[in-house]
Write a protein that holds these residues in place. Structure first.
Motif, PDB file in Angstrom:
ATOM      1  N   ASP A   1       0.847  -1.172  -0.070  1.00  0.00           N
ATOM      2  CA  ASP A   1      -0.011  -0.066   0.054  1.00  0.00           C
ATOM      3  C   ASP A   1       1.009   1.304  -0.042  1.00  0.00           C
ATOM      4  OD1 ASP A   1      -1.839   2.027   0.160  1.00  0.00           O
ATOM      5  OD2 ASP A   1      -2.576   1.371   2.296  1.00  0.00           O
ATOM      6  N   PRO A   2       0.943   1.965  -0.968  1.00  0.00           N
ATOM      7  CA  PRO A   2       1.994   3.058  -1.298  1.00  0.00           C
ATOM      8  C   PRO A   2       1.295   4.355  -0.177  1.00  0.00           C
ATOM      9  CG  PRO A   2       0.759   2.551  -3.457  1.00  0.00           C
ATOM     10  CD  PRO A   2       0.063   1.676  -2.290  1.00  0.00           C
ATOM     11  N   THR A   3       0.137   4.249   0.425  1.00  0.00           N
ATOM     12  CA  THR A   3      -0.195   5.343   1.363  1.00  0.00           C
ATOM     13  C   THR A   3       0.451   4.916   2.633  1.00  0.00           C
ATOM     14  OG1 THR A   3      -2.251   4.105   2.146  1.00  0.00           O
ATOM     15  CG2 THR A   3      -2.383   5.682   0.433  1.00  0.00           C
TER      16      THR A   3
ATOM     17  N   ILE B   1       3.565   4.230   3.224  1.00  0.00           N
ATOM     18  CA  ILE B   1       4.955   4.678   2.853  1.00  0.00           C
ATOM     19  C   ILE B   1       5.320   5.961   3.185  1.00  0.00           C
ATOM     20  CG2 ILE B   1       6.696   4.744   1.266  1.00  0.00           C
ATOM     21  CD1 ILE B   1       5.975   1.945   0.394  1.00  0.00           C
ATOM     22  N   SER B   2       6.028   6.207   3.843  1.00  0.00           N
ATOM     23  CA  SER B   2       6.531   7.626   4.441  1.00  0.00           C
ATOM     24  C   SER B   2       5.278   8.495   5.083  1.00  0.00           C
ATOM     25  CB  SER B   2       6.944   8.493   3.357  1.00  0.00           C
ATOM     26  OG  SER B   2       8.313   8.067   2.936  1.00  0.00           O
ATOM     27  N   LYS B   3       4.393   7.571   5.709  1.00  0.00           N
ATOM     28  CA  LYS B   3       3.204   8.481   6.299  1.00  0.00           C
ATOM     29  C   LYS B   3       3.404   8.793   7.803  1.00  0.00           C
ATOM     30  CE  LYS B   3       0.201   5.617   7.731  1.00  0.00           C
ATOM     31  NZ  LYS B   3      -1.018   4.460   7.742  1.00  0.00           N
ATOM     32  N   SER B   4       4.282   8.021   8.278  1.00  0.00           N
ATOM     33  CA  SER B   4       4.723   8.648   9.777  1.00  0.00           C
ATOM     34  C   SER B   4       6.348   8.609   9.674  1.00  0.00           C
ATOM     35  CB  SER B   4       4.145   7.618  10.970  1.00  0.00           C
ATOM     36  OG  SER B   4       4.220   6.407  10.640  1.00  0.00           O
ATOM     37  N   VAL B   5       7.104   7.761   9.411  1.00  0.00           N
ATOM     38  CA  VAL B   5       8.339   8.080   9.451  1.00  0.00           C
ATOM     39  C   VAL B   5       8.812   8.229   8.058  1.00  0.00           C
ATOM     40  CG1 VAL B   5       8.832   6.461  11.274  1.00  0.00           C
ATOM     41  CG2 VAL B   5       8.714   5.807   9.014  1.00  0.00           C
ATOM     42  N   ASN B   6      10.115   8.849   7.656  1.00  0.00           N
ATOM     43  CA  ASN B   6      10.614   8.992   6.423  1.00  0.00           C
ATOM     44  C   ASN B   6      11.337   7.846   5.997  1.00  0.00           C
ATOM     45  OD1 ASN B   6       9.701  11.613   5.552  1.00  0.00           O
ATOM     46  ND2 ASN B   6      11.207  12.434   7.081  1.00  0.00           N
TER      47      ASN B   6
ATOM     48  N   ARG C   1       4.034  17.307   2.767  1.00  0.00           N
ATOM     49  CA  ARG C   1       3.970  15.922   3.434  1.00  0.00           C
ATOM     50  C   ARG C   1       2.711  15.532   3.447  1.00  0.00           C
ATOM     51  NH1 ARG C   1       7.223  13.135   6.786  1.00  0.00           N
ATOM     52  NH2 ARG C   1       6.305  11.205   7.761  1.00  0.00           N
TER      53      ARG C   1
ATOM     54  N   ASP D   1       1.278  14.869  -0.307  1.00  0.00           N
ATOM     55  CA  ASP D   1       1.760  13.735  -0.796  1.00  0.00           C
ATOM     56  C   ASP D   1       0.892  12.583  -0.485  1.00  0.00           C
ATOM     57  OD1 ASP D   1       3.973  13.532  -2.378  1.00  0.00           O
ATOM     58  OD2 ASP D   1       4.966  12.306  -0.690  1.00  0.00           O
ATOM     59  N   GLN D   2       0.629  12.656   0.877  1.00  0.00           N
ATOM     60  CA  GLN D   2      -0.408  11.522   1.544  1.00  0.00           C
ATOM     61  C   GLN D   2      -1.711  11.648   0.985  1.00  0.00           C
ATOM     62  OE1 GLN D   2      -1.467   8.343   3.730  1.00  0.00           O
ATOM     63  NE2 GLN D   2       0.718   8.935   3.552  1.00  0.00           N
TER      64      GLN D   2
ATOM     65  N   LYS E   1      -1.748  10.220  -2.529  1.00  0.00           N
ATOM     66  CA  LYS E   1      -1.660   8.729  -2.520  1.00  0.00           C
ATOM     67  C   LYS E   1      -3.110   8.080  -2.142  1.00  0.00           C
ATOM     68  CE  LYS E   1       3.028   8.237  -0.716  1.00  0.00           C
ATOM     69  NZ  LYS E   1       3.928   7.779   0.073  1.00  0.00           N
ATOM     70  N   GLN E   2      -3.910   8.929  -1.150  1.00  0.00           N
ATOM     71  CA  GLN E   2      -4.859   8.601  -0.628  1.00  0.00           C
ATOM     72  C   GLN E   2      -5.884   8.480  -1.771  1.00  0.00           C
ATOM     73  OE1 GLN E   2      -5.862   7.044   2.052  1.00  0.00           O
ATOM     74  NE2 GLN E   2      -4.125   7.359   3.476  1.00  0.00           N
TER      75      GLN E   2
ATOM     76  N   LYS F   1      -5.750   5.676  -4.062  1.00  0.00           N
ATOM     77  CA  LYS F   1      -6.112   4.627  -3.451  1.00  0.00           C
ATOM     78  C   LYS F   1      -7.540   4.381  -3.654  1.00  0.00           C
ATOM     79  CE  LYS F   1      -5.404   2.334   0.968  1.00  0.00           C
ATOM     80  NZ  LYS F   1      -5.015   2.427   2.409  1.00  0.00           N
TER      81      LYS F   1
END
Lengths: 578, 158
Positions: free
Chosen positions: A304-306, A308-313, B55, B58-59, B62-63, B66
């Motif tokens: 799931d690409p979402t 990735i880099s959601k909370s940590v880089n 940031r 970007d999220q 992606k969402q 999805k």
């Protein structure tokens, strides 16, 4: 050939290989149930006692097998009762299809009896949902729903079917292939990224593998084991990743995070490379984000690409199915030159083992779990509710296999365990299925005793009864000056207003679980003496029918180690607050 | 920073709710949103303008990808593009101020689409910056009503 909507639903379910449905009838699914009645030789229908349990049972069925679980509920309150179950499944990526009845098409929007906009309510907690207004769309929608639920990052899909659509009929033609222009999950990891990953891994001095639910979902425990053994890198698991590699494997560091092992948490904090496989850096895993693994570069493998880099880089993302990516990694990975690091981590394991103070006077919850493990050797499906007992299970049951722990990790749903265990047992009739529960969680879906009794589903419910909502009480004990506000389940009208713990004058616990079980024609036990734990467990395991055991445990036992909320992983409380 | 997304979606009920829910669930206010059918009537295009940091956007991107009903997401924030918005303005106009207003409208190459004894309705099309400038110029006369369509956008190929 012409078919009614209800017939199309059942036909399509059969086409998808469905042989088990959990559900509860109601006004707007009568015709669907009527059709289902004709197929009782092909589909086992389990009537639960609350729709929430139907959703959790479908979830347990799915998690224990990898198949897609199915549940049915009526419109309005039936549908809203599924909500917690859907949210639970969504958070933990469980493939599930929920079918709800809806009021007749022409009544939608009229505030009709038992009408609720369930697609609107479940937008944020389903992978996708549908309101089917034309019977001609029904077959395609159900096919798509199953396709969406089980592919990519799995999740629950809800289909809302108005009552008139169930009764309407149309020409029925089977679709063999589902094609959706807007849905093509990436399955295969980018090979260049994988090669880069190997370079990073071979250059690392203190690498650690961090494995999550993705390993279990993709069925890649063999590939993970091969990767761990070929590279020689230590591996830690999330709660839902447990079973990804045997807990007692020499390179296993068991679970990390808030109640993870001290050695896993110390190791990941000191690591210089984290290889994350199918995990999502949840806040219960990372602790204080800014201070999480400060020296580590991160490789993140996730479908799931979402995530990735959601909370940590992330330094190197690899989007793809864990199994395929691990297979590619295994082709080119070599043994890492990290002897010092592996020795250091092994020392940590020896220096900071999981432990508890043993007692021969009062039952220690950890002792119950250890004994259960000794008796089953990991050959059981362990389901948990949510709270202290869940963490003790994660810490002290040495999981050996994938899909042997079913637990609500993301949403943390009390009341999940018992119905999920029911679903798992139905799917695995020959396996031992144990629900490890607390006295609080048990009561959140206790009505399902009727279901297990009626269908003789031989789930074993082990209640670690401490008379408290123990996890919250533990926080109150540690961080709120022992102010046990709203956490004592024995509290009665004439108790003194402020109370900092149990004493001899405390009233008897309500309910008496043994009696409750017996009222439902389920065998009940009560165990107070540590000496009886083993013999009772042995007996219970051998019984081929549902059983409830009420273990009266140490009331104020805490789960340790513990990383306080908002603290970094290496600032653990290992022996409580001094 | 202002972000601009052009999103191709399936043209059926509920898609707008899914998309807007993504933003609201994260506490972001959509500053402008337009939806309309494309050359293919089964596909709609949404143009979404939203404020946020990199940031988070970007999220969000992606969402959006999805979502099952989303076919394609194009981030138009930093690409050469043509951006237009249409606005209707109802402005107070007395006999004394009418000609002044018409002069301003001419400078902005906008149109008067309705005249009454004490008001004018003006139609203006252009880049958001131009629209904002026009509004600023007309404000002193008293804007009685204002309706903006929100931006539509198309990437330019060189």
């Amino acid at each position: 050939m012409k078919k009614t909507g209800s017939e199309i639903i059942i036909d399509t379910l059969l086409d998808e290989g469905v042989d088990t449905i959990f559900g509860y009838p109601g006004g707007s699914v009568i015709s669907l149930f009527d059709t289902l009645y004709n197929f009782s030789d092909k589909i086992n229908f389990y009537l639960v006692r609350h729709e929430q349990a139907a959703a959790h049972a479908a979830d347990g069925y799915a998690r224990s097998s990898g198949k897609t679980g199915v549940c049915i509920a009526t419109s309005g309150p039936g549908a809203t009762n599924l909500v917690t179950g859907l949210a639970t499944a969504y958070m933990d990526s469980v493939p599930m299809v929920a079918i709800t009845g809806q009021v007749a098409s022409k009544m939608i929007g009229n505030d009709a009896f038992q009408e609720v906009n369930i697609t609107g309510i479940t937008y944020p907690i389903t992978k996708h949902n549908y309101l089917v207004k034309d019977v001609k769309d029904l077959h395609r929608v159900i096919k798509e729903a199953f396709f969406i639920a089980r592919t990519g990052r799995p999740g629950p899909v809800l289909i809302d079917v108005p009552s008139d659509v169930q009764k309407a009929s149309c020409e029925f033609k089977k679709i063999t292939n589902v094609e959706m222009r807007s849905y093509n999950p990436t399955i295969k990891g980018n090979i260049k990224q994988i090669q880069k990953a190997v370079q990073m891994i071979l250059h690392a001095k203190k690498p650690i593998i961090y494995a999550g639910n993705g390993v279990i979902i993709s069925g890649s425990q063999n590939e993970l084991k091969e990767f761990v053994e070929k590279s020689g890198i230590p591996v830690t698991m999330t709660l839902l990743g447990l079973g990804g590699i045997p807990t007692d494997h020499p390179l296993s560091l068991s679970m990390l995070g808030m109640h993870g092992t001290a050695y896993a948490n110390r190791a990941i904090q000191e690591s210089d490379l984290i290889i994350s496989v199918g995990a999502r850096f949840d806040d219960r895993v990372t602790g204080k984000l800014d201070e999480f693994a400060p020296h580590a570069k991160i490789i993140h493998i996730d479908i799931d690409p979402t995530s990735i880099s959601k909370s940590v880089n992330v330094d190197l993302p690899i989007v793809g199915d864990a199994k395929g990516v691990l297979k590619e990694l295994n082709k080119i990975i070599k043994k890492c030159d990290i002897k010092n690091w592996v020795d250091y981590v092994s020392d940590l394991k020896k220096k900071y083992p999981l432990s508890y103070t043993k007692s021969d006077k009062v039952i220690k919850p950890q002792f119950v779990i250890e004994t259960l493990y000794d008796l089953t050797k990991g050959d059981a499906i362990i389901v948990t509710e949510v709270g202290q007992h869940q963490m003790w299970t994660a810490q002290f049951y040495k999981f050996q296999k994938a899909r042997s722990l079913l637990s609500s990790g993301g949403l943390g749903t009390m009341g999940y365990g018992f119905p999920a265990a029911m679903g798992a047992q139905v799917c695995n009739p020959d396996k031992l299925v144990v629900d490890i529960a607390g006295d609080g969680s048990t009561q959140m879906n206790i009505q399902e005793l009727a279901t297990v009794a009626n269908y003789q589903i031989p789930v074993k419910v082990l209640i670690l009864n401490n008379g408290y909502l123990g996890m919250v009480r533990q926080w109150q004990d540690l961080f709120f000056d022992k102010r046990y506000a709203g956490t004592c389940l024995g509290r009665q009208k004439n108790c003194k207003p402020v109370c900092a713990g149990p004493d001899k004058k405390c009233p008897d616990m309500i309910p008496d679980f043994k009696k409750v079980a017996e009222a439902y024609s389920v065998k009940g036990y009560r165990v107070d003496d540590p000496k009886d734990v083993k013999s009772v467990l042995k007996e219970v395991i051998s019984i081929k029918e549902p059983v409830v055991v009420d273990f009266r445990i140490e009331q104020e036992e805490n789960v340790l180690p513990m990383v306080p909320a908002g603290a970094p992983l290496d600032k653990m409380l290992e022996h409580g607050l001094s | 920073m202002k972000y601009l997304f052009s999103v191709l979606v399936e043209n059926h009920a509920g898609v707008l709710a899914r998309v807007s829910q993504l933003f609201s669930a994260r506490g972001f206010n959509i500053t402008s949103l337009t939806v309309g059918e494309t050359e293919d009537s089964t596909i709609s295009r949404m143009t979404i303008a939203v404020d946020g940091d990199e940031r988070v956007m970007d999220q969000v991107k992606k969402q959006l990808n999805k979502l099952i009903d989303v076919i394609k997401v194009v981030d138009l924030t930093n690409v050469p593009q043509v951006e237009r918005e249409l606005v209707l303005l109802k402005v107070n106009a007395t006999r004394q101020t009418r000609s002044e207003i018409i002069e301003i409208v001419d400078v902005f190459r906008s149109k008067i689409v309705h005249v009454a004894s004490n008001e004018l309705i003006i139609e203006a099309v252009g880049h958001m910056i131009k629209i904002d400038a026009l509004i600023k110029m007309l404000k002193p006369y008293g804007i009685k009503e204002l309706a903006r369509t929100g931006q539509v956008c198309m990437a330019r190929t060189e």
